[in-house]
Design a protein around this motif. Structure first.
Motif, PDB file in Angstrom:
ATOM      1  N   UNK A  14     -24.104  10.439  22.249  1.00  0.00           N
ATOM      2  CA  UNK A  14     -23.871  11.388  20.992  1.00  0.00           C
ATOM      3  C   UNK A  14     -23.224  12.587  21.664  1.00  0.00           C
ATOM      4  N   UNK A  15     -23.695  13.064  22.752  1.00  0.00           N
ATOM      5  CA  UNK A  15     -23.138  14.451  23.127  1.00  0.00           C
ATOM      6  C   UNK A  15     -21.826  14.354  23.412  1.00  0.00           C
ATOM      7  N   UNK A  16     -21.628  13.321  24.147  1.00  0.00           N
ATOM      8  CA  UNK A  16     -20.108  13.144  24.528  1.00  0.00           C
ATOM      9  C   UNK A  16     -19.325  13.181  23.042  1.00  0.00           C
ATOM     10  N   UNK A  17     -19.711  12.269  22.268  1.00  0.00           N
ATOM     11  CA  UNK A  17     -18.834  12.215  20.970  1.00  0.00           C
ATOM     12  C   UNK A  17     -18.878  13.774  20.359  1.00  0.00           C
ATOM     13  N   UNK A  18     -20.054  14.262  20.395  1.00  0.00           N
ATOM     14  CA  UNK A  18     -20.041  15.573  19.714  1.00  0.00           C
ATOM     15  C   UNK A  18     -19.184  16.612  20.355  1.00  0.00           C
ATOM     16  N   UNK A  19     -19.385  16.792  21.499  1.00  0.00           N
ATOM     17  CA  UNK A  19     -18.235  17.712  22.236  1.00  0.00           C
ATOM     18  C   UNK A  19     -16.936  17.508  22.091  1.00  0.00           C
ATOM     19  N   UNK A  20     -16.498  16.037  21.637  1.00  0.00           N
ATOM     20  CA  UNK A  20     -15.074  15.584  21.689  1.00  0.00           C
ATOM     21  C   UNK A  20     -14.748  16.399  20.249  1.00  0.00           C
ATOM     22  N   UNK A  21     -15.455  16.188  19.519  1.00  0.00           N
ATOM     23  CA  UNK A  21     -15.133  16.539  18.009  1.00  0.00           C
ATOM     24  C   UNK A  21     -15.180  18.081  17.962  1.00  0.00           C
ATOM     25  N   UNK A  22     -16.204  18.671  18.526  1.00  0.00           N
ATOM     26  CA  UNK A  22     -16.216  19.997  18.639  1.00  0.00           C
ATOM     27  C   UNK A  22     -14.816  20.615  19.202  1.00  0.00           C
ATOM     28  N   UNK A  23     -14.484  19.964  20.361  1.00  0.00           N
ATOM     29  CA  UNK A  23     -13.058  20.404  21.028  1.00  0.00           C
ATOM     30  C   UNK A  23     -12.052  20.435  20.149  1.00  0.00           C
ATOM     31  N   UNK A  24     -12.111  19.276  19.231  1.00  0.00           N
ATOM     32  CA  UNK A  24     -10.844  19.358  18.409  1.00  0.00           C
ATOM     33  C   UNK A  24     -10.924  20.029  16.938  1.00  0.00           C
ATOM     34  N   UNK A  25     -12.153  20.224  16.497  1.00  0.00           N
ATOM     35  CA  UNK A  25     -12.495  20.939  15.349  1.00  0.00           C
ATOM     36  C   UNK A  25     -12.578  22.338  15.424  1.00  0.00           C
ATOM     37  N   UNK A  26     -13.502  22.833  16.405  1.00  0.00           N
ATOM     38  CA  UNK A  26     -14.005  24.190  16.542  1.00  0.00           C
ATOM     39  C   UNK A  26     -15.085  24.434  15.344  1.00  0.00           C
ATOM     40  N   UNK A  27     -15.574  23.546  15.024  1.00  0.00           N
ATOM     41  CA  UNK A  27     -16.563  23.558  13.863  1.00  0.00           C
ATOM     42  C   UNK A  27     -17.926  22.820  14.046  1.00  0.00           C
TER      43      UNK A  27
END
Length: 167
Positions: A14-27
């Motif tokens: 989960x953390x790895x996936x979340x930080x990837x999404x956060x890096x892309x979306x900034x939200x």
């Protein structure tokens, strides 16, 4: 993949996936939603067939769902911008207010022609700016049902206004 195995995979990745999404979306909130959608895709896919590298499939899914989210936001932004521009007063032609008023009245009348459920879903999505998932939970229906109502309503509106000479 059984439930216990998937729970373990979820906690691990989960953390790895979340930080990837956060890096892309900034939200933060959008990233959480995207990751939830990606895990749902992975779960559905693993029920249907064997996935060789489930971690890579998850990260690819996160990236793809992020890109879909960005595309959706760009479309919404385009419509909001067009809406704002169409409601700005024109100093060149004061009669534009009459045209705008006619547009608003036509939209309101056509909304009244929709079913109460579709009208409610449109209001929740476009006026209250709720996500499909939130609307689905609130109305106790599936996200796909929300999307179906939205698509039908927008299709109806496009068809109805295609004949009008507003533009």
């Amino acid at each position: 993949m059984d439930k216990k195995c998937f729970e373990s995979f979820f906690k691990e990745k989960y953390s790895q996936a979340y930080f990837l999404a956060l890096r892309i979306l900034h939200d933060d909130e959008a990233s959480k939603d995207v990751v939830a959608d990606a895990f749902e895709l992975v779960l559905r896919r693993t029920k249907q067939e064997k996935v060789d590298n489930i971690s890579a499939y998850l990260m690819t899914s996160v990236r793809n769902v992020c890109l879909d989210y960005i595309r959706k936001q760009n479309v919404r932004s385009h419509y909001v911008q067009a809406s704002v521009q169409s409601t700005e007063p024109s100093t060149q032609n004061p009669d534009n207010w009459d045209v705008r008023e006619e547009k608003i009245q036509a939209i309101m009348l056509s909304l009244d022609e929709l079913t109460p459920r579709t009208r409610q879903i449109l209001k929740l999505c476009y006026v209250e700016r709720k996500k499909y998932r939130e609307v689905a939970l609130e109305l106790d229906i599936s996200e796909s049902a929300v999307k179906k109502h939205i698509m039908q309503a927008l299709s109806y509106m496009r068809q109805k206004f295609r004949t009008r000479q507003f533009y």
